[in-house]
Design an enzyme around this catalytic site. Structure first.
Site, mmCIF file in Angstrom:
data_model
loop_
_atom_site.group_PDB
_atom_site.id
_atom_site.type_symbol
_atom_site.label_atom_id
_atom_site.label_comp_id
_atom_site.label_asym_id
_atom_site.label_seq_id
_atom_site.Cartn_x
_atom_site.Cartn_y
_atom_site.Cartn_z
ATOM 1 N N TYR A 230 -18.817 -23.459 -23.554
ATOM 2 C CA TYR A 230 -19.102 -24.885 -23.368
ATOM 3 C C TYR A 230 -18.557 -25.382 -22.027
ATOM 4 O O TYR A 230 -19.085 -26.340 -21.456
ATOM 5 C CB TYR A 230 -18.447 -25.698 -24.496
ATOM 6 C CG TYR A 230 -19.306 -25.916 -25.728
ATOM 7 C CD1 TYR A 230 -20.578 -25.362 -25.860
ATOM 8 C CD2 TYR A 230 -18.833 -26.704 -26.778
ATOM 9 C CE1 TYR A 230 -21.348 -25.578 -27.003
ATOM 10 C CE2 TYR A 230 -19.600 -26.935 -27.918
ATOM 11 C CZ TYR A 230 -20.861 -26.367 -28.024
ATOM 12 O OH TYR A 230 -21.618 -26.603 -29.152
ATOM 13 N N GLY A 231 -17.512 -24.739 -21.546
ATOM 14 C CA GLY A 231 -16.881 -25.176 -20.300
ATOM 15 C C GLY A 231 -17.760 -25.044 -19.072
ATOM 16 O O GLY A 231 -17.424 -25.536 -17.994
ATOM 17 N N ASP B 177 -16.680 -25.531 -32.820
ATOM 18 C CA ASP B 177 -16.317 -25.013 -31.492
ATOM 19 C C ASP B 177 -17.476 -24.164 -30.977
ATOM 20 O O ASP B 177 -18.393 -23.825 -31.725
ATOM 21 C CB ASP B 177 -15.017 -24.188 -31.549
ATOM 22 C CG ASP B 177 -14.490 -23.819 -30.165
ATOM 23 O OD1 ASP B 177 -14.782 -24.563 -29.205
ATOM 24 O OD2 ASP B 177 -13.807 -22.795 -30.019
ATOM 25 N N SER B 178 -17.383 -23.800 -29.705
ATOM 26 C CA SER B 178 -18.396 -22.934 -29.108
ATOM 27 C C SER B 178 -18.210 -21.486 -29.550
ATOM 28 O O SER B 178 -19.147 -20.700 -29.536
ATOM 29 C CB SER B 178 -18.239 -22.979 -27.590
ATOM 30 O OG SER B 178 -16.882 -22.650 -27.276
ATOM 31 N N CYS C 246 -12.345 -28.274 -30.103
ATOM 32 C CA CYS C 246 -12.736 -27.833 -28.774
ATOM 33 C C CYS C 246 -12.350 -28.945 -27.796
ATOM 34 O O CYS C 246 -12.842 -30.080 -27.923
ATOM 35 C CB CYS C 246 -14.251 -27.604 -28.772
ATOM 36 S SG CYS C 246 -14.948 -27.285 -27.162
ATOM 37 N N ASN C 247 -11.467 -28.627 -26.872
ATOM 38 C CA ASN C 247 -11.034 -29.641 -25.892
ATOM 39 C C ASN C 247 -12.199 -30.078 -25.019
ATOM 40 O O ASN C 247 -12.333 -31.253 -24.673
ATOM 41 C CB ASN C 247 -9.939 -29.061 -24.982
ATOM 42 C CG ASN C 247 -8.638 -28.798 -25.710
ATOM 43 O OD1 ASN C 247 -7.687 -29.546 -25.592
ATOM 44 N ND2 ASN C 247 -8.592 -27.725 -26.488
ATOM 45 N N CYS D 125 -7.160 -25.461 -24.189
ATOM 46 C CA CYS D 125 -8.413 -24.923 -24.721
ATOM 47 C C CYS D 125 -8.012 -24.220 -26.006
ATOM 48 O O CYS D 125 -7.003 -23.494 -26.030
ATOM 49 C CB CYS D 125 -9.023 -23.934 -23.729
ATOM 50 S SG CYS D 125 -10.374 -22.950 -24.430
ATOM 51 N N THR D 126 -8.789 -24.429 -27.072
ATOM 52 C CA THR D 126 -8.368 -23.876 -28.364
ATOM 53 C C THR D 126 -8.426 -22.345 -28.404
ATOM 54 O O THR D 126 -7.853 -21.736 -29.301
ATOM 55 C CB THR D 126 -9.220 -24.457 -29.511
ATOM 56 O OG1 THR D 126 -10.617 -24.283 -29.178
ATOM 57 C CG2 THR D 126 -8.923 -25.926 -29.727
ATOM 58 N N HIS D 127 -9.097 -21.742 -27.442
ATOM 59 C CA HIS D 127 -9.080 -20.273 -27.365
ATOM 60 C C HIS D 127 -7.716 -19.741 -26.907
ATOM 61 O O HIS D 127 -7.366 -18.602 -27.201
ATOM 62 C CB HIS D 127 -10.127 -19.777 -26.351
ATOM 63 C CG HIS D 127 -11.525 -19.702 -26.876
ATOM 64 N ND1 HIS D 127 -12.298 -20.817 -27.058
ATOM 65 C CD2 HIS D 127 -12.298 -18.642 -27.246
ATOM 66 C CE1 HIS D 127 -13.500 -20.450 -27.511
ATOM 67 N NE2 HIS D 127 -13.514 -19.133 -27.635
HETATM 68 N N1 DGL Z 1 -12.544 -23.628 -27.215
HETATM 69 C C1 DGL Z 1 -13.066 -24.559 -26.330
HETATM 70 C C2 DGL Z 1 -12.121 -25.583 -25.786
HETATM 71 O O1 DGL Z 1 -11.116 -25.877 -26.420
HETATM 72 C C3 DGL Z 1 -14.256 -24.225 -25.473
HETATM 73 C C4 DGL Z 1 -14.275 -22.974 -24.699
HETATM 74 C C5 DGL Z 1 -15.627 -22.830 -24.008
HETATM 75 O O2 DGL Z 1 -16.604 -22.610 -24.733
HETATM 76 O O3 DGL Z 1 -15.708 -23.010 -22.784
HETATM 77 O O4 DGL Z 1 -12.344 -26.150 -24.759
#
Ligand code: DGL
Length: 273
Positions: free
Chosen positions: A43-44, A11-12, A75-76, A187-189
């Site tokens: 990453y988004g 993940d990021s 990470c989605n 989003c996994t966050h």
């Molecule tokens: N946790 C990530 C996801 O599921 C990425 C969040 C990010 O870095 O923008 O998309």
């Protein structure tokens, strides 16, 4: 015979830890190798080419260090854009995490869903196709935000400031989102923010993330053809966890306090890659 399996998780940031926790709860005899590309968080906000370049590059570096039995793209944002390409290039099994649109559409009675994701995921082709295929009868209110990712990161590293974060979330999330009876945490966050989000929506609103489904999928792939029961975690699991044995790779340096935070999550070996 060594039965320990290796799982790489990418993940990021710390979002993939929501998937790691689910996996760690469900599996025994697994050594985790968590790769956090925090230098390029979020990453988004990256365009597709840059994201693809980063994920390939980081995975190549990780593979020089260890060959996992399976890779979870936790990470989605990355899964919806890179998963097919990863499967073409590497002969490893990959499991991706994508927004749980299908189960959400099945659970919703009002047929109004709210999708919370990153800016890159929210209007991407992958999500549009998921909606067309599984939720065409639903109204979808979409909210893509890197600010939510930032709040989840802050909360994880500080382990505090919940009321302040709830206020920030209230200011950010558009009113229309609160009319949905089912919220997809795409989003996994975001499962990390769930205790705050639950307070903001009317009672009874359902919140769906992909963690449990991913753990079931990984388990079935990892122990294919064996008796899955024998891989159930034992009562000693919690004790083992705090001894910490897993590996953590980051692309930008962490502070000593951050390392201690990750020690409590079960990570012992750290590499800056
Ligand atoms: N946790 C990530 C996801 O599921 C990425 C969040 C990010 O870095 O923008 O998309």
């Amino acid at each position: 015979m060594n039965s320990t399996k290796k799982i790489a998780i990418l993940d990021s940031g710390i979002g993939g830890l929501t998937i790691y926790e689910e996996l760690d709860r469900t599996l025994k005899d697994v050594e985790f190798h968590y790769l956090m590309d925090n230098r390029y968080l979020p990453y988004g906000e990256l365009d597709a080419d840059k994201l693809i370049e980063r994920v390939f590059y980081k995975l190549d570096v990780l593979l020089q260090d260890t060959i996992p039995d399976l890779v979870v793209v936790a990470c989605n944002t990355a899964s919806t854009q890179v998963l097919d390409k990863l499967r073409e290039k590497y002969s490893l099994p990959f499991v991706g995490v994508v927004p749980a649109i299908k189960p959400a559409a099945e659970l919703s009675t009002s047929k109004h869903l709210c999708l919370l994701a990153t800016p890159a995921t929210i209007n991407g082709d992958y999500v549009n196709n998921l909606i067309l295929e599984f939720a065409s009868e639903c109204k979808i209110t979409r909210f893509g935000s890197s600010k939510l990712v930032e709040i989840a990161e802050l909360q994880f590293w500080s382990s505090t400031a919940d009321t302040k974060n709830e206020q920030l979330l209230l200011e950010l999330i558009p009113q229309e989102c609160y009319q949905a009876d089912t919220v997809v945490l795409g989003c996994t966050h975001f499962p990390m923010l769930k205790p705050l989000l639950v307070n903001m929506w009317p009672e009874g609103t359902k919140f769906i993330d992909s963690g449990a489904a991913i753990a079931r999928r990984v388990k079935s792939l990892l122990y294919i053809g064996t008796d899955i029961e024998q891989h159930e975690p034992s009562m000693l699991k919690e004790v083992e966890r705090y001894k910490g044995k897993h590996h953590f790779y980051m692309s930008a340096a962490l502070t000593p306090t951050q390392i201690i935070r990750l020690n409590t999550a079960g990570f012992k070996h750290f590499n800056h890659i």
